[in-house]
Write an enzyme that holds these catalytic residues in place. Structure first.
Site, short mmCIF file in Angstrom:
data_model
loop_
_atom_site.label_atom_id
_atom_site.label_comp_id
_atom_site.label_asym_id
_atom_site.label_seq_id
_atom_site.Cartn_x
_atom_site.Cartn_y
_atom_site.Cartn_z
CD GLU A 15 -1.59 -2.43 1.52
OE1 GLU A 15 -2.37 -3.39 1.29
OE2 GLU A 15 -0.47 -2.56 2.05
CG PHE A 24 -4.57 -3.89 4.70
CD1 PHE A 24 -4.13 -4.29 5.96
CD2 PHE A 24 -5.34 -4.78 3.97
CE1 PHE A 24 -4.45 -5.54 6.47
CE2 PHE A 24 -5.66 -6.03 4.47
CZ PHE A 24 -5.21 -6.42 5.72
#
Length: 315
Positions: A56, A81
């Protein structure tokens, strides 16, 4: 019964429609393309789709680079996330640098459901709202999601868009005007203001109907943009009804309830109650079970409004 459709479907359809019209639109995903339905964008525009893998931080950093290069990137990952792991990249590479990146948090709220308690984000709006320059949009259904995607594309600057995975009732209408930063008043009332965001608009409509059967006239405001929030619409309604209940599928800490409380405290001091999740993590279960567990239902909204009215009458 209202038609049900997953917000992620509306998101995917809007992306493809915009992609056909705008070659600067690029889509990035953190290896969740099938779940996020960005795989359909990839099928249509393979040269404008980038899978960065389960990373991410890299997702957001790469999106910022593409924005600097003149593209309009939509960076997709699971909301829990994305807002947690990549917060620093969003803070510095996107917001501090004021790059035109659209951050898209999927599987938001109770729609994460059976994926497990750790995957269920109930604090993502709070995190994103705290970032300077970040615009935060939380659509009610798939139809409003389509409008939000288009608005986000044309908006210059960082945007966080919250996307649900599972089907929810379509309660907005095609003719409803969608403008970033502007609330929509769906119902006039004089006794209490119900302010909702996201998928809780459906339960708020039900609550308003139940209150009307009891002789209580509830005004319904839908706040699809948490930041910048429509302070004018909120204060105007609060001045009329003298009581406000906020309703959100998110923690009452830092989300819609906090944002409305700030507006009222500064501009129109008004008795307020917040309906949402109370300072806790999520749990595993089916989405309807989670909505019941967290008491994110019309019955709680009605009870909260009645208690607020009773308190005001006693005073």
């Amino acid at each position: 019964m209202a038609e049900q459709k997953a917000p992620r479907e509306g998101y995917s359809e809007a992306l493809i429609r915009l992609g056909k019209q705008n070659e600067d639109l690029v889509v990035l995903d953190a290896d969740c393309a099938k779940s996020n339905m960005t795989n359909f964008y990839k099928d249509n525009f393979p040269n404008r789709f980038f899978n960065v893998g389960i990373s991410e931080c890299d997702l957001v950093g790469t999106a910022a680079g593409l924005a600097i290069a003149g593209k309009i990137p939509f960076a997709n990952a699971y909301a829990n996330f994305l807002t947690g792991r990549a917060y620093d990249q969003m803070r510095i590479s996107v917001c501090y640098s004021n790059n035109n990146v659209k951050i898209v948090g999927h599987n938001a709220g109770t729609s994460a459901a059976q994926e497990g308690a750790t995957h269920l984000p109930l604090e993502d709006i709070s995190l994103m709202r705290s970032l300077p320059r970040m615009t935060v949009i939380v659509p009610a259904d798939s139809l409003e999601m389509e409008k939000a995607v288009e608005a986000a594309y044309h908006f210059e600057g960082p945007v966080y868009l919250r996307v649900g995975k599972l089907p929810v009732p379509i309660v907005t209408k095609q003719e409803d005007n969608f403008e970033i930063g502007k609330a929509i008043k769906y119902r006039d009332g004089s006794d209490v203001t119900l302010i909702s965001t996201g998928i809780m608009l459906d339960e708020t409509f039900k609550a308003a109907e139940q209150l009307e059967q009891k002789g209580i006239k509830a005004e319904v405001l839908h706040v699809h943009t948490i930041k910048p929030i429509d302070a004018e619409a909120i204060t105007k309604s609060a001045a009329k009804t003298k009581r406000v209940v906020t309703v959100e599928e998110h923690s009452i800490i830092g989300g819609l309830g906090s944002a409305v409380a700030e507006v009222l405290a500064e501009h129109q001091p008004t008795p307020l109650r917040r309906v949402g999740t109370n300072d806790r993590f999520g749990v595993s279960g089916k989405m309807p079970e989670l909505l019941d567990f967290f008491q994110l239902r019309a019955e709680r909204i009605v009870k909260t409004a009645e208690e607020l009215i009773d308190i005001a009458l006693v005073k």
